[in-house]
Design a protein around this motif. Structure first.
Motif, PDB file in Angstrom:
ATOM      1  N   ALA A  20       3.902  -3.333 -12.664  1.00 53.48           N
ATOM      2  CA  ALA A  20       3.839  -2.447 -11.503  1.00 53.48           C
ATOM      3  C   ALA A  20       4.776  -3.030 -10.454  1.00 53.48           C
ATOM      4  CB  ALA A  20       2.407  -2.349 -10.978  1.00 53.48           C
ATOM      5  N   PRO A  21       6.077  -2.747 -10.554  1.00 53.82           N
ATOM      6  CA  PRO A  21       7.066  -3.401  -9.688  1.00 53.82           C
ATOM      7  C   PRO A  21       6.785  -3.272  -8.201  1.00 53.82           C
ATOM      8  CG  PRO A  21       8.148  -2.198 -11.456  1.00 53.82           C
ATOM      9  CD  PRO A  21       6.703  -1.829 -11.517  1.00 53.82           C
ATOM     10  N   LYS A  22       6.078  -2.216  -7.805  1.00 50.08           N
ATOM     11  CA  LYS A  22       5.810  -2.019  -6.375  1.00 50.08           C
ATOM     12  C   LYS A  22       4.538  -2.729  -5.930  1.00 50.08           C
ATOM     13  CE  LYS A  22       8.396   2.219  -6.828  1.00 50.08           C
ATOM     14  NZ  LYS A  22       8.682   1.921  -8.249  1.00 50.08           N
ATOM     15  N   MET A  23       3.850  -3.410  -6.854  1.00 48.22           N
ATOM     16  CA  MET A  23       2.754  -4.329  -6.519  1.00 48.22           C
ATOM     17  C   MET A  23       3.287  -5.729  -6.806  1.00 48.22           C
ATOM     18  SD  MET A  23      -0.517  -2.285  -8.145  1.00 48.22           S
ATOM     19  CE  MET A  23      -1.728  -3.469  -7.555  1.00 48.22           C
ATOM     20  N   LYS A  24       3.920  -6.318  -5.804  1.00 49.00           N
ATOM     21  CA  LYS A  24       4.744  -7.510  -6.028  1.00 49.00           C
ATOM     22  C   LYS A  24       3.945  -8.713  -6.509  1.00 49.00           C
ATOM     23  CE  LYS A  24       8.064  -5.989  -2.515  1.00 49.00           C
ATOM     24  NZ  LYS A  24       7.281  -4.793  -2.130  1.00 49.00           N
ATOM     25  N   VAL A  25       2.773  -8.943  -5.937  1.00 51.65           N
ATOM     26  CA  VAL A  25       1.975 -10.104  -6.349  1.00 51.65           C
ATOM     27  C   VAL A  25       1.463  -9.902  -7.768  1.00 51.65           C
ATOM     28  CG1 VAL A  25      -0.112 -11.452  -5.887  1.00 51.65           C
ATOM     29  CG2 VAL A  25       1.326 -10.669  -3.987  1.00 51.65           C
ATOM     30  N   ALA A  26       0.898  -8.739  -8.039  1.00 55.15           N
ATOM     31  CA  ALA A  26       0.334  -8.473  -9.365  1.00 55.15           C
ATOM     32  C   ALA A  26       1.384  -8.609 -10.459  1.00 55.15           C
ATOM     33  CB  ALA A  26      -0.280  -7.073  -9.399  1.00 55.15           C
ATOM     34  N   SER A  27       2.590  -8.135 -10.182  1.00 56.07           N
ATOM     35  CA  SER A  27       3.637  -8.152 -11.202  1.00 56.07           C
ATOM     36  C   SER A  27       4.292  -9.513 -11.355  1.00 56.07           C
ATOM     37  CB  SER A  27       4.705  -7.103 -10.860  1.00 56.07           C
ATOM     38  OG  SER A  27       4.166  -5.806 -10.955  1.00 56.07           O
ATOM     39  N   HIS A  82       0.603   1.586  -5.824  1.00 49.11           N
ATOM     40  CA  HIS A  82       1.505   2.150  -6.826  1.00 49.11           C
ATOM     41  C   HIS A  82       1.289   1.353  -8.114  1.00 49.11           C
ATOM     42  CE1 HIS A  82       5.343   4.610  -7.201  1.00 49.11           C
ATOM     43  NE2 HIS A  82       5.102   4.148  -8.412  1.00 49.11           N
ATOM     44  N   THR A  83       0.285   1.744  -8.875  1.00 45.86           N
ATOM     45  CA  THR A  83      -0.173   0.986 -10.037  1.00 45.86           C
ATOM     46  C   THR A  83       0.767   1.158 -11.231  1.00 45.86           C
ATOM     47  OG1 THR A  83      -1.482   2.822 -10.893  1.00 45.86           O
ATOM     48  CG2 THR A  83      -2.555   1.346  -9.298  1.00 45.86           C
ATOM     49  N   ALA A  84       0.422   0.461 -12.316  1.00 49.79           N
ATOM     50  CA  ALA A  84       1.195   0.598 -13.555  1.00 49.79           C
ATOM     51  C   ALA A  84       1.170   2.033 -14.054  1.00 49.79           C
ATOM     52  CB  ALA A  84       0.642  -0.350 -14.617  1.00 49.79           C
ATOM     53  N   THR A  85       0.029   2.711 -13.915  1.00 52.48           N
ATOM     54  CA  THR A  85      -0.046   4.124 -14.316  1.00 52.48           C
ATOM     55  C   THR A  85       0.799   4.987 -13.391  1.00 52.48           C
ATOM     56  OG1 THR A  85      -2.293   3.781 -15.162  1.00 52.48           O
ATOM     57  CG2 THR A  85      -1.609   6.048 -14.776  1.00 52.48           C
ATOM     58  N   ALA A  86       0.709   4.730 -12.085  1.00 48.35           N
ATOM     59  CA  ALA A  86       1.496   5.505 -11.129  1.00 48.35           C
ATOM     60  C   ALA A  86       2.990   5.348 -11.363  1.00 48.35           C
ATOM     61  CB  ALA A  86       1.146   5.097  -9.703  1.00 48.35           C
ATOM     62  N   GLU A  87       3.402   4.228 -11.947  1.00 47.67           N
ATOM     63  CA  GLU A  87       4.819   3.998 -12.229  1.00 47.67           C
ATOM     64  C   GLU A  87       5.357   5.026 -13.208  1.00 47.67           C
ATOM     65  OE1 GLU A  87       8.324   1.959 -11.361  1.00 47.67           O
ATOM     66  OE2 GLU A  87       6.334   1.840 -10.433  1.00 47.67           O
ATOM     67  N   LEU A  88       4.477   5.699 -13.954  1.00 47.60           N
ATOM     68  CA  LEU A  88       4.883   6.724 -14.916  1.00 47.60           C
ATOM     69  C   LEU A  88       4.565   8.137 -14.423  1.00 47.60           C
ATOM     70  CD1 LEU A  88       3.698   4.930 -18.169  1.00 47.60           C
ATOM     71  CD2 LEU A  88       6.062   5.382 -17.511  1.00 47.60           C
ATOM     72  N   GLY A  98      -7.657   5.479 -10.311  1.00 46.61           N
ATOM     73  CA  GLY A  98      -7.813   4.864 -11.615  1.00 46.61           C
ATOM     74  C   GLY A  98      -6.479   4.390 -12.155  1.00 46.61           C
ATOM     75  N   ASN A  99      -6.544   3.459 -13.080  1.00 46.27           N
ATOM     76  CA  ASN A  99      -5.342   2.885 -13.669  1.00 46.27           C
ATOM     77  C   ASN A  99      -5.534   2.825 -15.183  1.00 46.27           C
ATOM     78  OD1 ASN A  99      -2.900   1.595 -14.028  1.00 46.27           O
ATOM     79  ND2 ASN A  99      -3.518  -0.327 -13.075  1.00 46.27           N
ATOM     80  N   PRO A 100      -5.622   3.990 -15.840  1.00 45.97           N
ATOM     81  CA  PRO A 100      -5.952   4.006 -17.268  1.00 45.97           C
ATOM     82  C   PRO A 100      -4.981   3.220 -18.141  1.00 45.97           C
ATOM     83  CG  PRO A 100      -5.220   6.173 -16.517  1.00 45.97           C
ATOM     84  CD  PRO A 100      -5.457   5.351 -15.305  1.00 45.97           C
ATOM     85  N   LEU A 101      -3.743   3.071 -17.704  1.00 38.52           N
ATOM     86  CA  LEU A 101      -2.795   2.297 -18.496  1.00 38.52           C
ATOM     87  C   LEU A 101      -3.276   0.859 -18.667  1.00 38.52           C
ATOM     88  CD1 LEU A 101      -0.009   2.582 -19.901  1.00 38.52           C
ATOM     89  CD2 LEU A 101       1.007   1.665 -17.824  1.00 38.52           C
ATOM     90  N   ARG A 131       0.834  -1.206   0.000  1.00 39.07           N
ATOM     91  CA  ARG A 131       0.000   0.000   0.000  1.00 39.07           C
ATOM     92  C   ARG A 131       0.867   1.254   0.000  1.00 39.07           C
ATOM     93  NH1 ARG A 131      -5.118   0.259   2.506  1.00 39.07           N
ATOM     94  NH2 ARG A 131      -4.903   2.509   2.168  1.00 39.07           N
ATOM     95  N   LEU A 132       0.383   2.290  -0.635  1.00 35.49           N
ATOM     96  CA  LEU A 132       1.041   3.598  -0.586  1.00 35.49           C
ATOM     97  C   LEU A 132       0.846   4.214   0.793  1.00 35.49           C
ATOM     98  CD1 LEU A 132      -0.078   4.968  -4.065  1.00 35.49           C
ATOM     99  CD2 LEU A 132       2.289   4.596  -3.342  1.00 35.49           C
ATOM    100  N   ASN A 133       1.900   4.819   1.312  1.00 29.23           N
ATOM    101  CA  ASN A 133       1.838   5.348   2.679  1.00 29.23           C
ATOM    102  C   ASN A 133       2.192   6.822   2.797  1.00 29.23           C
ATOM    103  OD1 ASN A 133       0.988   3.044   4.168  1.00 29.23           O
ATOM    104  ND2 ASN A 133       3.036   2.163   3.927  1.00 29.23           N
ATOM    105  N   TRP A 134       2.916   7.381   1.814  1.00 31.46           N
ATOM    106  CA  TRP A 134       3.304   8.789   1.894  1.00 31.46           C
ATOM    107  C   TRP A 134       3.509   9.330   0.481  1.00 31.46           C
ATOM    108  CZ3 TRP A 134       5.868   5.290   5.284  1.00 31.46           C
ATOM    109  CH2 TRP A 134       6.839   4.517   4.653  1.00 31.46           C
TER     110      TRP A 134
END
Length: 719
Positions: free
Chosen positions: A662-669, A422-428, A393-396, A59-62
């Motif tokens: 989404a490297p910061k979403m370890k399970v999803a990636s 920290h989704t795939a979109t947030a990665e950019l 949202g995660n438009p990517l 989860r995002l924290n800051w």
């Protein structure tokens, strides 16, 4: 000793009642169904399993700021304070608006905003305050065709006419799988399909129209008419023709309440089943049987959803289905379709509110305000769009064309993402802002109550059951603070803002309620009396002549009828072996929220396979478990084959929400899966005219088997 508190799920439309179990430290430790809730409804495993999401270490924290160029796919982010993040965001937004104009800033808010009542009062209006006409929305992947049709026919925005499931004698469900998706734009207590079973048990009939024999279709509910992908509009045209031929139109009702009736009847007269049955794959006799059943029923109700909206002709499909409600005399009738009571009020508004310049010329905007999402990359490339604010949202992952989107997001001067992950979109993104989840905020069941789409009208309050961890903030507050930093009016300018719920008291006051009153009520829930169903004609038909527009002129003005005939000719000319992709809902995935939940990604759930019929597999020399390349002119993905007997030939089904980078979403990636949307068209003229809906269902694909070595590797990766 542990205690329980009433709350409700905020993942999808039912907003199921829950009991949260709280331990002595004030921590939520479990969820259970709430048997005492006056509306009822049993939460599914998603809501009951929310704690792994809430406690997810990813989860995002800051607040985070990007430290490396966006041309690099993997972001390097540094922690910053809220003060620094908001100050820098405000200055950059002011600079972009000053240098490139107000339309250079755009917005995207994902579907979770619809279930965050306080956030919705701010986020949904931010584009208006920014005075930008350049807006993108998941609505152009979901339902904007239906929204446009309803506005054009009734003269006011979104008068959703819901089916009377409790009393109907006949229900036709087109392009929906309520057992899995829990309905869409329709809030029904989750009851494991009991309402549908009750229709049949009392002597009624239920029919589903879908390329798959869906999970909702059982011997206890009703049969599936297995239509070919993206041909629903021709099925509905032929069905309407046959009902009219049988004398099933209520001529008195149409004369009293309808305008432009002849335009509608002229259209349906032209399309007997004999003209289109070969395209739809539905036998002429079956179309005629269904028409006769509807005519014979004492009452009939109709429902359409995303399986049709995401095709090429969702607007005409939505119109034909809505007109079946009207023309058969089932609007505002017990057992038909009606407008549920809610806080929404009918407001007469013109269909088109303004225009915006795009690579496809000057496009008119409806009240929904969104332009075609599939031209977003072109508007970034030509400099029209310089900044995007993306909330929940995660438009990517949800818009067509991942590769082009990735390039476009990298070129933006400013991308801001507020989310729980920290989704795939947030990665950019340039800035990533940590939002609260629904355990960390107080709320009301705003989606159904404010929108007037509940089968059982009601409103429930819930307190925040967990303190926001670390530096997470409510989306309401994030949006309001950004408005302040840009120098625009903000709810936070009012010292009595009460965390965003103050704005909801006005809606609650309509029923002599308030947030404070709800807090003291049993289960913190109030039932809302349903208005008489026939008041729809006096209250919700707002054209100057007081009549329903049965054949809106904008359909002809935008060439929808000519397009209808052109696509029909294309369908008749295509190869009988053509395979078309349809999206398949799964109960184990929900957009960007659930892919990081380990228990929901085990074994066969780790990836999304391509489901095909045995007939289509045999034609291509494919076997269960083969690794294939699925491709077309738009993109290519690799996945496993699953051979099923519940899907018709010519259709191939795949679930969305997989294939995350989404490297910061370890399970999803780390899990398998392919992004369905890489196979979907994007760019100029690839969307439906007028509604601007993306073409996401019924897209032709090719499938080829890959080498055995690769097959073994993918099998191992997905085991």
């Amino acid at each position: 000793m542990n205690q329980t508190k009433p709350t409700f799920c905020r993942i999808c439309e039912p907003m199921c009642p829950l009991l949260a179990e709280i331990d002595d430290r004030g921590k939520v430790v479990d969820f259970k169904p709430n048997p005492n809730h006056p509306v009822g409804g049993t939460p599914c495993h998603k809501g009951l399993s929310w704690l792994p999401v809430h406690h997810d270490p990813d989860r995002l924290n800051w607040p985070l700021k990007r430290m490396n160029p966006k041309s690099e796919a993997k972001g390097v982010f540094g922690r910053i304070s809220w003060e620094q993040a908001l100050s820098e965001i405000g200055e950059k937004l002011k600079s972009i608006r000053h240098n490139y104009g107000k339309n250079s800033v755009t917005f995207w808010h994902g579907n979770p905003i619809a279930f965050a009542s306080a956030a919705g009062t701010v986020i949904m209006t931010m584009a208006d305050l920014f005075e930008t006409s350049t807006r993108f929305s998941p609505g152009t992947q979901d339902f904007f065709d239906r929204a446009l049709v309803l506005h054009a026919m009734y003269g006011c925005p979104m008068p959703l006419m819901i089916p009377d499931l409790k009393h109907t004698d006949y229900l036709l469900v087109v392009g929906s799988n309520p057992r899995v998706s829990h309905w869409t734009l329709f809030s029904v207590p989750n009851d494991n399909g009991q309402l549908l079973k009750d229709i049949k048990a009392r002597g009624g009939k239920v029919r589903f129209v879908n390329p798959r024999r869906i999970e909702s279709s059982t011997p206890e509910t009703g049969d599936t008419v297995q239509v070919r992908p993206d041909t629903d509009v021709y099925f509905l045209a032929a069905l309407s023709h046959e009902i009219h031929r049988l004398g099933g139109f209520d001529e008195d009702m149409l004369a009293k309440h309808g305008n432009n009736v002849e335009g509608y009847i002229d259209f349906v007269r032209r399309w007997p089943p004999e003209k289109v049955a070969s395209v739809t794959g539905v036998e002429i006799s079956e179309i005629k049987t269904i028409a006769a059943e509807i005519v014979a029923a004492k009452s009939a109700s109709f429902y359409i959803s995303t399986g049709v909206h995401q095709g090429r002709q969702g607007t005409l499909s939505s119109w034909l289905l809505e007109m079946l409600i009207v023309a058969t005399g089932n609007l505002g009738k017990e057992g038909g379709n009606y407008k549920a009571t809610g806080a929404d009020e009918p407001i007469p508004m013109p269909l088109f509110t303004s225009h915006v310049d795009t690579p496809d010329g000057k496009l008119p905007l409806t009240l929904a305000g969104a332009i075609p999402s599939v031209i977003f990359p072109e508007m970034v490339e030509d400099g029209s769009v310089r900044a995007m604010l993306c909330f929940f949202g995660n438009p990517l992952m949800s818009m067509p064309g991942e590769d082009r989107l990735r390039e476009a997001f990298a070129k933006l001067d400013l991308l801001i993402c507020a989310d729980i992950f920290h989704t795939a979109t947030a990665e950019l993104a340039d800035y990533v802002l940590p939002s609260t989840d629904w355990l960390e905020r107080q709320d009301i069941t705003g989606f159904g109550f404010l929108g007037g789409n509940q089968l059982i009208p009601h409103v429930q309050y819930t307190e925040a059951l967990a303190e926001p961890a670390e530096e997470r903030r409510n989306d309401w507050w994030i949006g309001a603070r950004i408005l302040q930093e840009v120098g625009l009016p903000s709810p936070l300018d009012d010292p009595d803002h009460r965390n965003g719920l103050k704005a909801l008291d006005a809606a609650l006051a309509k029923f002599d309620l308030s947030v404070e009153k709800l807090k003291s009520m049993p289960e913190q829930t109030a039932l809302i009396p349903q208005e008489p169903k026939d008041t729809v004609f006096d209250k919700w038909v707002l054209h100057e002549d007081g009549k329903i527009d049965c054949c809106p002129a904008c359909f002809a003005d935008w060439g929808l009828y000519e397009r209808f005939e052109r696509i029909l000719a294309e369908l008749k000319a295509e190869s009988p072996d053509t395979l078309k992709l349809i999206s398949m809902r799964t109960p184990y995935m929900h957009n960007s929220w659930m892919p990081n939940v380990e228990p929901l990604r085990k074994g066969s759930l780790s990836s999304n396979k391509l489901r095909v019929s045995a007939e289509d597999a045999a034609k291509r020399g494919l076997f269960e478990g083969d690794t294939v390349r699925v491709f077309n002119d738009h993109g290519s993905v690799t996945c496993l084959i699953e051979i099923r007997d519940d899907i018709r030939s010519g259709a191939a089904a795949m679930s969305h929400g997989y294939g995350h980078f989404a490297p910061k979403m370890k399970v999803a990636s780390s899990k398998g899966g392919a992004n369905y949307n890489q196979l979907l068209p994007m760019g100029s003229k690839t969307y439906e005219p007028l509604s601007y809906m993306s073409w996401m269902c019924g897209v032709p694909i090719e499938v080829e088997k890959l080498f055995e070595q690769l097959t073994q590797g993918v099998r191992l990766a997905n085991s």
